[in-house]
Design an enzyme around this catalytic site. Structure first.
Site, PDB file in Angstrom:
ATOM      1  N   CYS A 111       0.850  -1.006   0.001  1.00  0.00           N
ATOM      2  CA  CYS A 111       0.039   0.011   0.044  1.00  0.00           C
ATOM      3  C   CYS A 111       0.927   1.264  -0.052  1.00  0.00           C
ATOM      4  CB  CYS A 111      -0.966  -0.256   1.346  1.00  0.00           C
ATOM      5  SG  CYS A 111      -2.132   1.533   1.358  1.00  0.00           S
ATOM      6  N   CYS A 118      -3.051  15.140   2.893  1.00  0.00           N
ATOM      7  CA  CYS A 118      -3.980  15.056   1.878  1.00  0.00           C
ATOM      8  C   CYS A 118      -4.986  16.135   2.189  1.00  0.00           C
ATOM      9  CB  CYS A 118      -4.835  13.755   2.210  1.00  0.00           C
ATOM     10  SG  CYS A 118      -6.311  13.565   0.992  1.00  0.00           S
ATOM     11  N   CYS A 345      -3.858   3.559   7.018  1.00  0.00           N
ATOM     12  CA  CYS A 345      -4.457   4.881   6.559  1.00  0.00           C
ATOM     13  C   CYS A 345      -3.793   6.131   7.146  1.00  0.00           C
ATOM     14  CB  CYS A 345      -5.913   4.905   6.771  1.00  0.00           C
ATOM     15  SG  CYS A 345      -6.960   3.503   6.056  1.00  0.00           S
TER      16      CYS A 345
HETATM   17  N1  SAH Z   1      -7.919   9.228  -0.956  1.00  0.00           N
HETATM   18  C1  SAH Z   1      -7.853   7.814  -1.513  1.00  0.00           C
HETATM   19  C2  SAH Z   1      -6.733   6.861  -0.908  1.00  0.00           C
HETATM   20  C3  SAH Z   1      -6.447   7.004   0.334  1.00  0.00           C
HETATM   21  S1  SAH Z   1      -7.738   6.341   1.623  1.00  0.00           S
HETATM   22  C4  SAH Z   1      -9.284   7.193  -1.416  1.00  0.00           C
HETATM   23  O1  SAH Z   1     -10.109   8.125  -0.411  1.00  0.00           O
HETATM   24  O2  SAH Z   1      -9.665   6.164  -1.672  1.00  0.00           O
HETATM   25  C5  SAH Z   1      -7.552   4.488   1.460  1.00  0.00           C
HETATM   26  C6  SAH Z   1      -8.650   3.878   2.109  1.00  0.00           C
HETATM   27  O3  SAH Z   1      -8.572   3.842   3.468  1.00  0.00           O
HETATM   28  C7  SAH Z   1     -10.012   4.528   1.561  1.00  0.00           C
HETATM   29  O4  SAH Z   1     -10.847   3.433   1.129  1.00  0.00           O
HETATM   30  C8  SAH Z   1     -10.501   4.878   2.909  1.00  0.00           C
HETATM   31  O5  SAH Z   1     -11.854   4.891   2.923  1.00  0.00           O
HETATM   32  C9  SAH Z   1      -9.825   4.069   4.100  1.00  0.00           C
HETATM   33  N2  SAH Z   1      -9.826   4.717   5.499  1.00  0.00           N
HETATM   34  C10 SAH Z   1      -9.317   5.970   5.396  1.00  0.00           C
HETATM   35  N3  SAH Z   1      -9.412   5.992   7.112  1.00  0.00           N
HETATM   36  C11 SAH Z   1      -9.771   4.919   7.415  1.00  0.00           C
HETATM   37  C12 SAH Z   1     -10.080   4.313   8.692  1.00  0.00           C
HETATM   38  N4  SAH Z   1      -9.677   5.263   9.864  1.00  0.00           N
HETATM   39  N5  SAH Z   1     -10.431   3.111   9.093  1.00  0.00           N
HETATM   40  C13 SAH Z   1     -10.522   2.427   7.980  1.00  0.00           C
HETATM   41  N6  SAH Z   1     -10.508   2.681   6.774  1.00  0.00           N
HETATM   42  C14 SAH Z   1      -9.903   3.897   6.538  1.00  0.00           C
END
Ligand code: SAH
Length: 356
Positions: A111, A118, A345
């Site tokens: 990943c 962001c 994340c």
């Molecule tokens: N900006 C992009 C990629 C980064 S986030 C996007 O939004 O897809 C990557 C993944 O992590 C996304 O599916 C997001 O929903 C998830 N994610 C973010 N914060 C999280 C959390 N606290 N717990 C679980 N998944 C999370």
């Protein structure tokens, strides 16, 4: 000639074969040397010139002085009891990003991040807490894969099975479009890192115009959409970007995204206790995805003190999944990986920057 300081050295990882050839011509070198260097740097993942013994010593000296393969360095590594490794990486300007390595029997998934921080400020995501610092370059994006594979397998050593790359680390890849596309091309170059094109996934919170741009690219990564809500009312609260590109527009872009005959579009749905996990919301989700060859990944929320949500209990996630499957949707519950090392994340870099 004045000596060149470290910061001015040209970073070679991130250059395409053609760009590298042009650079070698400016050095007065033969083009085939550029091919050799590209092979060493991208296919064999060698990051020190000294080890490139197929290049003449004098050339290695010149390269050493004027260039660097990558400035990305491992700052620290956290190893989970489930084998997940989280790497905190330091870029050339001391910015920090993270990559996560998740081993499985027949493949690894890495990943990677696409931005330092962001700008999207999704309310359930730790990366949103730190905001955007800057975009990453294609070289920096690719360097995460090189550094992570070298950390696990060693430099110059072939990886025993195939590697999936998911752009689900820090950042919104579609807000760093050009560098991300360049990085994808480098990742899948058969003469370089040779990641299978179908094994590269880009995840977006829904930057609709860029989804249309992506659809026109010759080589497209697989697309994943972070959905996490079935109505605009709720999605506006969780994803500020939804106010700009509401669900109807996002879904239309998804319907038009070209995918192979047996390919699914992935929708990620983070399960937030009492917020988006009711039976009714599962049925709304089914409605929203009708007409799309969709696969829904249900992700247990990874809680953090800074985030105002709790994870849905597992029996709720199972009940939610049952409704999706009952309606004919493919749906999987994503096993939380590396929870003991906060691998989810943006948590590591965000915490680190907060001094925790
Ligand atoms: N900006 C992009 C990629 C980064 S986030 C996007 O939004 O897809 C990557 C993944 O992590 C996304 O599916 C997001 O929903 C998830 N994610 C973010 N914060 C999280 C959390 N606290 N717990 C679980 N998944 C999370």
């Amino acid at each position: 000639m004045t000596s060149v300081t470290a910061d001015q050295r040209t970073e070679l990882l991130g250059l395409t074969q053609n760009e590298l050839r042009d650079y070698f011509v400016t050095l007065g070198e033969k083009p085939y040397r550029a091919r050799q260097l590209y092979d060493a740097m991208c296919r064999r993942r060698i990051t020190v010139f000294e080890a490139m013994t197929d290049l003449p010593k004098t050339l290695r000296g010149i390269l050493e002085e004027r260039t660097t393969i990558t400035r990305t360095q491992i700052q620290s590594v956290f190893i989970s009891s489930d084998g997940t490794r989280r790497l905190l990486l330091k870029l050339g300007d001391n910015s920090e990003v993270e990559s996560v390595f998740m081993p499985e029997a027949h493949r690894d998934t890495i990943c990677i991040s696409s931005q330092v921080g962001c700008p999207l400020a999704c309310s359930f995501c730790m990366t949103g807490v730190i905001g955007l610092k800057r975009n990453m370059t294609a070289g920096e994006i690719v360097s995460q894969v090189v550094v992570t594979l070298n950390h696990v397998y060693g430099e110059g050593i072939q990886v025993p099975h195939r590697t999936n790359i998911v752009m689900m680390g820090m950042g919104e890849p579609l807000l760093n479009y050009d560098q991300v596309i360049k990085a994808v091309r480098l990742l899948i170059d058969a003469k370089g890192l040779a990641i299978a094109p179908r094994c590269v996934t880009l995840s977006t919170a829904g930057v609709v115009p860029r989804i249309y741009d992506l659809a026109k690219e010759e080589v497209r990564p697989r697309l994943a959409i972070s959905l996490t809500a079935s109505t605009d009312e709720l999605r506006n609260q969780l994803f500020p970007i939804n106010r700009k590109y509401p669900l109807a527009e996002l879904m239309e872009a998804c319907r038009r995204y070209p995918s192979g005959a047996r390919e699914y579009l992935t929708f990620e749905y983070v399960m937030l206790d009492g917020i988006n996990d009711s039976d009714q919301q599962a049925r709304e989700l089914v409605g929203l995805l009708s007409g799309i060859r969709a696969k829904v990944n249900l992700i247990p929320h990874n809680p953090a003190p800074e985030l105002p949500y709790e994870a849905s209990p597992i029996d709720r996630i199972l009940a939610f999944q049952k409704i999706l499957i009952g309606a004919g949707l493919a749906s999987f519950i994503r096993r939380p990986r590396g929870q003991d090392i906060s691998a989810a994340c943006g948590q590591l870099a965000a915490r680190h920057q907060a001094g925790a």
